[in-house]
Design an enzyme around this catalytic site. Structure first.
Site, PDB file in Angstrom:
ATOM      1  N   LYS A   1     -16.322 -32.407 -52.530  1.00  0.00           N
ATOM      2  CA  LYS A   1     -16.709 -33.224 -53.684  1.00  0.00           C
ATOM      3  C   LYS A   1     -18.201 -33.028 -53.999  1.00  0.00           C
ATOM      4  O   LYS A   1     -18.930 -32.398 -53.245  1.00  0.00           O
ATOM      5  CB  LYS A   1     -16.399 -34.690 -53.414  1.00  0.00           C
TER       6      LYS A   1
HETATM    7  C1  LIG Z   1      -8.674 -36.978 -58.508  1.00  0.00           C
HETATM    8  C2  LIG Z   1      -8.655 -37.281 -57.053  1.00  0.00           C
HETATM    9  N1  LIG Z   1      -8.222 -38.480 -56.621  1.00  0.00           N
HETATM   10  C3  LIG Z   1      -8.209 -38.793 -55.317  1.00  0.00           C
HETATM   11  C4  LIG Z   1      -8.607 -37.891 -54.358  1.00  0.00           C
HETATM   12  C5  LIG Z   1      -8.521 -38.256 -52.921  1.00  0.00           C
HETATM   13  O1  LIG Z   1      -9.738 -38.225 -52.248  1.00  0.00           O
HETATM   14  P1  LIG Z   1      -9.794 -37.990 -50.677  1.00  0.00           P
HETATM   15  O2  LIG Z   1      -9.577 -36.530 -50.404  1.00  0.00           O
HETATM   16  O3  LIG Z   1     -11.185 -38.414 -50.304  1.00  0.00           O
HETATM   17  O4  LIG Z   1      -8.775 -38.855 -50.068  1.00  0.00           O
HETATM   18  C6  LIG Z   1      -9.052 -36.618 -54.746  1.00  0.00           C
HETATM   19  C7  LIG Z   1      -9.457 -35.619 -53.755  1.00  0.00           C
HETATM   20  O5  LIG Z   1      -9.366 -34.435 -53.958  1.00  0.00           O
HETATM   21  C8  LIG Z   1      -9.075 -36.302 -56.131  1.00  0.00           C
HETATM   22  O6  LIG Z   1      -9.472 -35.106 -56.559  1.00  0.00           O
END
Ligand SMILES: Cc1ncc(COP(=O)(O)O)c(C=O)c1O
Length: 396
Positions: A186
């Site tokens: 990210k």
């Molecule tokens: C649009 C979106 N929502 C939620 C998530 C979930 O995040 P995490 O990987 O920190 O659980 C991601 C991760 O790639 C994402 O791109």
């Protein structure tokens, strides 16, 4: 997305602060921690950055979405409108809440469209989750207007869009709650982590409790704390939060660098016949983690990603053929393959996800390519990339 590209002494210093105290837990141990409250510091600075009253860290973006949904009162049987272009975590968190994901079409912003949202509304709609994909915004003012008018809960998935804004307001700050991810790919990363942001004090109190077994966090004797609600353990550790503190302080530089690199590539691509760009409702608010563009059709898009890779232009994604981010290849979801029966499967209104049809989204995603924008490119590498991109796309 680039947080991992820039680990340095700042991250090491923050982590060492924690290791030297031995207090990895975000709560309590007031004396032993010698004044280091990494999770609290990250939350304070994030809330200021997003321009909201409250931020609460969680173990991941997925945990943040689940926590936000619980805190906003979304649960069993509630319909939640979601876009088909997102990371599947958005959908998982709706399912884990016992709620029903209802898919609605996207538009050329690559995000949920207000028209798609209106068409998907039913009397059972409780919440709407626009996902600000690939570093930029949905038509969030129009979506918010519909949610306000229909008294629906607006919950923004801004996991991919920290630092982006719409007309001066940071994404994530429009809804009843907004969520961010700080996973390893990210804009900023802390290894694994996420956050819920909100201006609503009651939502914040419920978020704070839900993510830690319902604890009210009043006083400094954890054993004596009351439990406000039934919750879960979605806590972040001080080690992860420490990395996040250092990364958040680099966000301005990250955005500036991304925007400069993206602008140079985009300017050179303007003259390529047949290539068009993602619609950005507020181009100034783009965090510029990706340059998303459209080829004339699916065949030329497929040809383009292959040719770009062959020409050394890495990090170009044709999401239509990719099984992480678009519904078309989510076979497990279409078949509702779960490890055990999901709450939604006990409901009379459980949709048949194997027959979901998204013609407008398909038509857009067939043509869309997103090019990753990196921080570490030298001037020469950027020049080379621009030449290779333009020459390759002109030859298609
Ligand atoms: C649009 C979106 N929502 C939620 C998530 C979930 O995040 P995490 O990987 O920190 O659980 C991601 C991760 O790639 C994402 O791109």
């Amino acid at each position: 997305m680039p947080g991992f590209e820039i680990f340095g002494d700042e991250e090491r210093k923050q982590v060492n602060d924690v290791l030297e105290t031995g207090v990895l837990f975000r709560y309590g141990f007031d004396g032993a921690r010698k004044g280091h409250w990494k999770a609290k510091t990250f939350e304070t600075e994030l809330a200021r950055r997003v321009g909201v009253e409250y931020a609460h860290l969680c173990a991941s973006g997925t945990a943040a979405l689940s926590t936000a949904m619980a805190a906003c009162g979304v649960g069993a049987g509630d319909e939640v409108i979601v876009p088909p272009f997102t990371f599947v975590a958005t959908i998982e968190s709706v399912l884990m809440a016992g709620a029903v994901p209802v898919f609605a079409e996207i538009d050329e912003t690559l995000c949920l469209s207000p028209e798609g949202l209106e068409a998907a509304l039913t009397p059972a709609t409780k919440a709407v989750i626009p996902v600000h994909m690939c570093g930029a915004m949905a038509r969030i003012d129009e979506i918010k207007h519909i949610c306000d008018k229909k008294e629906l809960i607006l919950l923004e998935d801004a996991c991919q869009s920290l630092g982006a804004s719409y007309k001066g307001q940071a994404l994530g700050g429009f809804g009843k709650a907004g969520c961010f991810s700080f996973d390893p790919v990210k804009t900023i990363t802390c290894g694994e982590g996420g956050a819920v942001v909100t201006n609503d004090r009651e939502v914040y109190i419920a978020v704070d409790a839900y993510a830690d077994h319902g604890h009210d966090h009043i006083g400094n004797d954890r054993g004596a704390e009351d439990h406000l609600i039934i919750g879960a353990n979605y806590r972040i550790s001080e080690l992860n939060a420490a990395v996040g503190v250092a990364q958040l302080r680099k966000l301005d530089w990250i955005l500036e660098t991304q925007r400069r690199n993206k602008a140079a590539i985009k300017a050179a691509m303007q003259a390529i016949p047949g290539v068009d760009f993602r619609h950005l409702p507020d181009p100034d608010g783009d965090s510029a983690t990706f340059l998303s563009f459209f080829m004339p059709d699916v065949a030329s898009a497929r040809q383009a990603v292959k040719a770009l890779a062959a020409a050394g232009v890495d990090g170009c994604f044709h999401w239509f053929d990719n099984n992480w981010h678009y519904i078309r290849n989510w076979n497990h979801l279409q078949a509702m393959q779960a490890s055990a029966r999901l709450a939604v499967q006990t409901l009379a209104n459980c949709p048949d996800y194997s027959v979901i049809s998204m013609p407008r989204s398909d038509a857009i995603m067939q043509r869309a390519i997103s090019m990753q924008i990196k921080l570490g490119w030298s001037e020469d590498q950027l020049e080379q990339r621009i030449d290779n991109t333009v020459n390759t796309l002109k030859s298609i």
